[in-house]
Design an enzyme around this catalytic site. Structure first.
Site, PDB file in Angstrom:
ATOM      1  N   HIS A 161       1.427   3.798   7.561  1.00  0.00           N
ATOM      2  CA  HIS A 161       0.736   4.453   6.414  1.00  0.00           C
ATOM      3  C   HIS A 161       1.100   5.929   6.433  1.00  0.00           C
ATOM      4  O   HIS A 161       0.672   6.681   7.409  1.00  0.00           O
ATOM      5  CB  HIS A 161      -0.638   4.227   6.147  1.00  0.00           C
ATOM      6  CG  HIS A 161      -1.009   3.056   5.753  1.00  0.00           C
ATOM      7  ND1 HIS A 161      -1.560   2.121   6.881  1.00  0.00           N
ATOM      8  CD2 HIS A 161      -1.015   2.141   4.866  1.00  0.00           C
ATOM      9  CE1 HIS A 161      -1.703   0.931   6.225  1.00  0.00           C
ATOM     10  NE2 HIS A 161      -1.316   0.865   4.930  1.00  0.00           N
ATOM     11  N   ASP A 213      -0.726   5.566  12.125  1.00  0.00           N
ATOM     12  CA  ASP A 213      -0.635   4.124  12.732  1.00  0.00           C
ATOM     13  C   ASP A 213       0.745   3.367  12.397  1.00  0.00           C
ATOM     14  O   ASP A 213       0.939   2.261  12.568  1.00  0.00           O
ATOM     15  CB  ASP A 213      -1.654   3.235  11.701  1.00  0.00           C
ATOM     16  CG  ASP A 213      -1.281   3.261  10.214  1.00  0.00           C
ATOM     17  OD1 ASP A 213      -0.257   3.914   9.832  1.00  0.00           O
ATOM     18  OD2 ASP A 213      -1.820   2.464   9.509  1.00  0.00           O
ATOM     19  N   SER A 242       0.806  -1.047  -0.202  1.00  0.00           N
ATOM     20  CA  SER A 242       0.018   0.101   0.080  1.00  0.00           C
ATOM     21  C   SER A 242       0.863   1.258   0.100  1.00  0.00           C
ATOM     22  O   SER A 242       0.337   2.279  -0.591  1.00  0.00           O
ATOM     23  CB  SER A 242      -1.034   0.057   1.184  1.00  0.00           C
ATOM     24  OG  SER A 242      -0.273  -0.091   2.343  1.00  0.00           O
TER      25      SER A 242
END
Length: 211
Positions: free
Chosen positions: A188, A185, A15
């Site tokens: 990210h 977090d 991601s």
């Protein structure tokens, strides 16, 4: 600077690489890949480089195996940028521990993927560390992440690859800031967090501001 005119640079990963490149921020994403592309294009417009983002959110090395032919080999990169490992570790600490990738499997799978890329395309490699935006080296997830990034260090030496020390880049900024300033977090990044990664990558490939 290591790139030559007309070369094709392909990014693959999870991601952090994806960053919306398949939908809202197509085709490059709105993270470190696009920041790197923008700075390189602005500084070296004469090179006419081609940039390809093949990150997919949630991927581990197991997932890369299933799409390596389509998303890497078929793209025929001159340079392949690989950033994988965060989910391989993170899954052990979430609600899917059975989907974590043991370090021995991580190393053998990544080595096989890199070997296939070099053998089939003749590409050069740029290996980017997994990281955790956490200053405490003794925190369990950070300690395990450090083990996995040491695998990346070793593979970079084995393949004569360019190595991008992203964990070290975050450790530098964490010396004077909190983790929450870079990601909500620890994984990210916000835009400044992506800039930390992009700066580390640009430094590794020899980017310099024009005089």
């Amino acid at each position: 600077m290591i790139f030559s005119a007309g070369q094709r640079i392909v990014f693959v990963g999870d991601s952090i690489t994806d960053c919306g490149r398949r939908d809202r921020a197509a085709p490059y994403g709105d993270g470190y890949v696009n920041l790197t592309r923008a700075m390189m294009t602005a500084t070296y417009p004469e090179l006419g480089l081609t940039w390809v983002n093949r990150g997919v959110s949630g991927d581990t090395v197991r997932d890369l195996t299933t799409r390596w032919e389509r998303d890497v080999l078929a793209e025929r990169p001159d340079w392949l940028v690989v950033k994988i490992g965060i989910n391989d570790v993170w899954r052990f600490f979430g609600d899917q521990p059975d989907q974590g990738v043991p370090i021995e499997e991580y190393e053998s799978t990544l080595r096989d993927l890199l070997s296939r890329a070099v053998k089939n395309t003749g590409c050069r490699l740029i290996l980017v560390d997994p990281y955790l935006i956490e200053p405490d080296h003794g925190e369990p997830q950070r300690a395990q992440t450090d083990d996995y990034l040491r695998v990346v260090h070793a593979l970079a030496a084995e393949f004569d690859a360019v190595h991008v020390p992203t964990q070290g880049a975050f450790d530098r900024v964490l010396a004077t800031t909190s983790a929450g300033q870079w990601a909500h977090d620890r994984i990210h990044p916000n835009l400044p967090g992506h800039a930390v990664i992009a700066q580390a990558l640009l430094a590794a490939i020899g980017w310099r501001l024009p005089s």
